[in-house]
Design a protein around this motif. Structure first.
Motif, PDB file in Angstrom:
ATOM      1  N   PHE A 130      -6.457  32.189  53.064  1.00 39.30           N
ATOM      2  CA  PHE A 130      -7.529  32.745  52.444  1.00 39.30           C
ATOM      3  C   PHE A 130      -7.732  31.938  51.139  1.00 39.30           C
TER       4      PHE A 130
ATOM      5  N   GLU B  90      -9.530  28.669  52.217  1.00 40.30           N
ATOM      6  CA  GLU B  90     -10.637  28.815  52.514  1.00 40.30           C
ATOM      7  C   GLU B  90     -11.632  29.103  51.427  1.00 40.30           C
ATOM      8  N   ALA B  91     -10.968  29.941  50.432  1.00 41.96           N
ATOM      9  CA  ALA B  91     -11.715  30.173  49.089  1.00 41.96           C
ATOM     10  C   ALA B  91     -12.102  29.013  48.460  1.00 41.96           C
TER      11      ALA B  91
ATOM     12  N   PHE C 143      -1.047  33.465  36.567  1.00 42.94           N
ATOM     13  CA  PHE C 143      -1.350  33.456  37.967  1.00 42.94           C
ATOM     14  C   PHE C 143      -0.615  32.554  38.748  1.00 42.94           C
TER      15      PHE C 143
ATOM     16  N   LEU D 226      -4.106  30.827  42.890  1.00 46.28           N
ATOM     17  CA  LEU D 226      -5.101  31.591  42.216  1.00 46.28           C
ATOM     18  C   LEU D 226      -5.539  30.799  41.270  1.00 46.28           C
TER      19      LEU D 226
ATOM     20  N   GLU E 171     -13.920  27.580  40.998  1.00 40.85           N
ATOM     21  CA  GLU E 171     -15.036  28.631  40.635  1.00 40.85           C
ATOM     22  C   GLU E 171     -15.685  28.384  39.373  1.00 40.85           C
TER      23      GLU E 171
ATOM     24  N   ARG F 266     -19.544  27.197  38.449  1.00 39.91           N
ATOM     25  CA  ARG F 266     -20.359  27.922  37.604  1.00 39.91           C
ATOM     26  C   ARG F 266     -20.649  26.953  36.444  1.00 39.91           C
TER      27      ARG F 266
ATOM     28  N   HIS G 174     -25.198  34.363  40.654  1.00 39.07           N
ATOM     29  CA  HIS G 174     -24.823  35.878  40.857  1.00 39.07           C
ATOM     30  C   HIS G 174     -23.527  36.185  40.548  1.00 39.07           C
ATOM     31  N   TYR G 175     -23.106  36.175  39.236  1.00 35.81           N
ATOM     32  CA  TYR G 175     -21.673  36.278  38.939  1.00 35.81           C
ATOM     33  C   TYR G 175     -21.099  37.471  39.292  1.00 35.81           C
TER      34      TYR G 175
ATOM     35  N   GLN H 180     -17.484  38.276  50.872  1.00 32.25           N
ATOM     36  CA  GLN H 180     -17.030  37.139  51.535  1.00 32.25           C
ATOM     37  C   GLN H 180     -15.724  37.212  52.131  1.00 32.25           C
ATOM     38  N   ARG H 181     -15.482  36.880  53.163  1.00 32.19           N
ATOM     39  CA  ARG H 181     -14.376  36.998  54.110  1.00 32.19           C
ATOM     40  C   ARG H 181     -13.094  36.681  53.514  1.00 32.19           C
ATOM     41  N   PHE H 182     -13.030  35.629  52.901  1.00 38.93           N
ATOM     42  CA  PHE H 182     -11.752  35.194  52.178  1.00 38.93           C
ATOM     43  C   PHE H 182     -11.041  35.952  51.297  1.00 38.93           C
ATOM     44  N   TYR H 183     -12.343  36.444  50.305  1.00 37.44           N
ATOM     45  CA  TYR H 183     -12.139  37.447  49.449  1.00 37.44           C
ATOM     46  C   TYR H 183     -11.526  38.818  49.757  1.00 37.44           C
TER      47      TYR H 183
ATOM     48  N   GLU I  52      -9.885  39.092  52.848  1.00 40.34           N
ATOM     49  CA  GLU I  52      -8.421  38.824  53.097  1.00 40.34           C
ATOM     50  C   GLU I  52      -7.580  39.005  52.260  1.00 40.34           C
ATOM     51  N   ALA I  53      -7.740  38.058  51.044  1.00 34.81           N
ATOM     52  CA  ALA I  53      -7.021  38.064  49.641  1.00 34.81           C
ATOM     53  C   ALA I  53      -6.667  39.376  49.160  1.00 34.81           C
TER      54      ALA I  53
ATOM     55  N   GLU J  19      -4.445  41.422  51.336  1.00 38.52           N
ATOM     56  CA  GLU J  19      -3.215  40.924  51.316  1.00 38.52           C
ATOM     57  C   GLU J  19      -2.336  41.381  50.246  1.00 38.52           C
ATOM     58  N   TYR J  20      -2.840  41.520  49.007  1.00 34.75           N
ATOM     59  CA  TYR J  20      -2.204  42.067  47.754  1.00 34.75           C
ATOM     60  C   TYR J  20      -2.269  43.625  48.246  1.00 34.75           C
TER      61      TYR J  20
ATOM     62  N   THR K  20     -17.094  36.172  39.438  1.00 34.61           N
ATOM     63  CA  THR K  20     -17.976  37.128  40.046  1.00 34.61           C
ATOM     64  C   THR K  20     -16.947  38.427  40.390  1.00 34.61           C
TER      65      THR K  20
ATOM     66  N   LEU L  56     -13.995  38.264  42.659  1.00 37.10           N
ATOM     67  CA  LEU L  56     -12.861  37.132  42.113  1.00 37.10           C
ATOM     68  C   LEU L  56     -12.165  37.913  41.024  1.00 37.10           C
TER      69      LEU L  56
ATOM     70  N   LEU M  25      -9.876  40.435  43.041  1.00 38.27           N
ATOM     71  CA  LEU M  25      -8.723  39.666  43.529  1.00 38.27           C
ATOM     72  C   LEU M  25      -7.699  39.608  42.483  1.00 38.27           C
ATOM     73  N   ILE M  26      -8.258  39.065  41.293  1.00 37.36           N
ATOM     74  CA  ILE M  26      -7.165  38.982  40.196  1.00 37.36           C
ATOM     75  C   ILE M  26      -6.691  40.415  39.825  1.00 37.36           C
TER      76      ILE M  26
ATOM     77  N   GLU N  55      -3.789  41.316  42.375  1.00 35.33           N
ATOM     78  CA  GLU N  55      -2.801  40.380  42.317  1.00 35.33           C
ATOM     79  C   GLU N  55      -2.051  40.928  40.920  1.00 35.33           C
TER      80      GLU N  55
END
Lengths: 148, 148
Positions: free
Chosen positions: A17, A20-21, A121, A125, A132, A136, A147-148, B15-18, B20-21, B24-25, B122, B125, B128-129, B132
């Protein structure tokens, strides 16, 4: 369109993942710039990794090291700094450490040390956050909505 | 094992990868704690989203708002703060804004405002952070290695 950004990173992206990201942002960056990712081997010793980093850097003596204790930038600062490097006819070169971070020598030889966050991180990550933010930055430079 | 962490987040992960990520955590966190994610609708107006956030918060009056201008923590601070909340017999509740961030009212009513970074992310993201870092915090609390 001749903008180029170089990323020298210790270690490979293993988790699917994250791959992909990161690839998604590299794809989105294509109309804006060419991003060269140079992965150097992770050996778990920042000193040895440093030698490989310097070999990968070669002529690009003005690189930016990324370290959590570095200078904290907003996304707007990040964009302005990139723009300023391009305006000076240079190419930004980012250096991302491995599991144990970057050696003191790498940080000392960098023209600047930037921090993505005071948080620690994984290197996967960190690489995602970096691409990213580069994406941006280009959206900001071009005045395009994002669109953040 | 009765630890629980609540995340109230504006907007869905598309988004699919987000997805999945983040999953996962959440999966890795299962042996440590139960993470409840409550998504409130993204309407693009922090004021209206704030009403939905307060409805989702209900009795949990001591929530932590996440905002890029908030208090910057290291991962170690983050872990210590979570541990202290658990030691006081409470459950950490994190509130993550949508595209336009959180309303002033949400930030004012929070017991604290933490920042993941001075960079803008975003909301995908940012989530995700956050997960994690929660995972990292538990690894630190338990003294387990985590190859960051």
């Amino acid at each position: 369109m001749a903008y180029r950004v170089k990323i020298i990173a210790v270690g490979r992206i293993k988790q699917r993942f994250y791959k992909e990201a990161i690839n998604e942002y590299l794809k989105r960056l294509k109309p804006f710039c060419k991003v060269l990712v140079n992965e150097v081997e992770e050996v778990g010793d920042p000193l040895k990794e440093g030698d490989n980093i310097f070999r990968a850097i070669r002529g690009d003596c003005s690189f930016i090291a990324l370290d959590e204790k570095g200078r904290l930038l907003s996304s707007l600062d990040f964009s302005k700094e990139l723009e300023s490097i391009f305006l000076h006819g240079r190419e930004p070169v980012f250096v991302l450490g491995g599991v144990k971070g970057l050696s003191e020598e790498v940080k000392r030889k960098a023209i600047d040390v930037w921090s993505l966050s005071r948080l620690t991180f994984t290197h996967e990550l960190a690489r995602l956050i970096l691409v990213e933010q580069i994406y941006r930055a280009f959206k900001v430079m071009r005045g395009e909505p994002y669109h953040y």
